[in-house]
Design an enzyme around this catalytic site. Structure first.
Site: not given
Ligand code: AMP
Length: 405
Positions: A97, A390
């Site tokens: 990320r 996510e």
């Protein structure tokens, strides 16, 4: 395919190891959090999932840098008792990320020297996240030298916004010279929610129109037309837009000068106060929505005010986004508050019936972790509650990059 997902912060590394084929065939093997890197005693909370059972392990020891932190992650993942793989080489890809890539990438990319240079170039626009994100990539390359490293940017999904939505009405050269513009964040979550909404409604993504409402520790909304983002509430940083746990969201910028004059705060103290001492916490003293709802129900007037402010701003943005997303299919609630707080969803939908949002109170109140519709039968716009994920989205995009077109 075994994919390791990493979210590296300034003193932490969050990780998940997944074995996945696609969104419906994914097994979480292990997850954990390394924290207090650089402090006298670091901590690793490591969990493995075997035969439907979760087992937890906690370790405490000095972890001077991210290198030692990642070294513990690899040791735990490959431990005969606490691990789930025999060798680090079983990890076939690592998905990272990464906060911001500015306007350079509009999608997920495989990490190379150019990608790293771009992440570095955007240190000034993501000073708290981009540097540790890059550090996470560097240490993962060391420990998983044969696995492709993939960068999934929090800003990428919002790159389809048109200039009229992403520009600030300030001297134009602030954009051309300093790249000042709205970038938006939580892109991985909003993208996942757009895909899940299309699947839930049985429509092609390219024909799906929604307002995605991500309400967690950070809160943001995205207006999504034909599966693409056309506007979002967060800005050049994740401070703009909705009221959040500790962040102010939208505020008159001239208010800063006034309060700085009154208090003697400098600009760094001011921005820190807007990020960490504002929002729900600033107004009523607590930032966890569960506590705010309980206090309001018990008659605490300040908690009630904070709750009203939180919901009112979301209502205003729903109104704004209805204007920019014609033929809206659904508004979608997700993340910690959006998925779990029936009272917050009820307050947001209350009074918006004239816009086509008609909540079914019983469906809203029913507890469930499943994707669900909570509007009244026959209502023109669906109201959905969809769990976001996510990490799964990062793992899926990492696999797509590895699999190739
Ligand atoms: P997230 O960032 O998505 O993990 O969301 C975390 C936030 O969700 C916490 O700070 C809580 O305020 C909120 N939350 C979680 N469960 C509930 C609940 N049942 N009711 C209200 N808020 C909740």
């Amino acid at each position: 395919m075994k994919i390791l997902v990493i979210n590296a912060g300034s003193s932490s590394i969050k990780y998940q190891l997944m074995d996945l084929e696609d969104v419906h065939h994914c097994t979480l093997l292990a997850s954990g959090l390394v924290e207090k890197i650089g402090e006298p005693v670091g901590r690793v909370n490591h969990k493995i999932y075997v035969d439907g059972q979760e087992r937890k392990f906690v370790e405490e020891e000095p972890l001077p840098t991210h290198h030692e932190g990642m070294s513990r992650v690899v040791a735990l993942l490959t431990d005969p008792d606490k691990g789930v793989i025999r060798d680090a080489a079983e990890v076939q890809g690592v998905g990272h990320r990464v906060l911001s890539c500015g306007e350079v990438y509009t999608d997920t990319v495989r990490v190379d020297a150019k990608v790293k240079a771009t992440i570095r170039e955007f240190f000034p626009l993501g000073p708290l996240h981009n540097p540790p994100n890059l550090m996470g990539i560097d240490v993962a390359e060391e420990f998983f030298p044969n696995a492709p490293q993939v960068a999934v940017f929090d800003t990428a999904f919002h790159q389809t916004m048109p200039p009229k939505a992403f520009l600030y009405a300030v001297p134009y050269e602030w954009y051309t010279k300093y790249r000042l513009r709205k970038y938006g964040f939580h892109g991985t979550s909003h993208k996942f929610i757009a895909q899940e909404t299309a699947e839930f409604l049985g429509k092609p993504l390219a024909q799906t129109n929604l307002i995605s409402i991500h309400l967690g520790n950070g809160c943001s909304m995205a207006a999504i037309r034909g599966g693409k983002c056309v506007d979002t509430t967060m800005g050049v940083t994740p401070l703009e837009g909705l009221m959040m746990g500790t962040r102010s969201g939208d505020i008159d910028p001239a208010a800063l000068e006034y309060v700085m004059d009154q208090t003697g705060m400098d600009i760094h103290q001011m921005v820190n106060a807007l990020n960490k001492k504002s929002g729900l916490k600033g107004v009523c003293g607590v930032n966890d929505m569960r506590e705010v709802v309980e206090a309001a129900a018990a008659g605490n007037a300040q908690a009630e005010t904070a709750l009203q402010m939180f919901c009112y701003r979301i209502q205003k943005y729903i109104g704004a986004y209805l204007a920019v997303v014609p033929a809206l299919d659904a508004i979608v609630f997700t993340a910690g508050i959006g998925q779990n707080s029936a009272p917050v969803r009820e307050r947001i939908c209350a009074g918006l019936e004239h816009l086509g949002l008609r909540l079914d109170l019983a469906k809203n109140a029913a507890r469930s972790d499943d994707p669900r519709a909570i509007q009244q039968a026959g209502a023109p716009i669906q109201i959905l509650v969809l769990p976001t994920n996510e990490e799964l989205q990062i793992a899926l995009e990492t696999k797509q990059i590895i699999d190739g077109p």
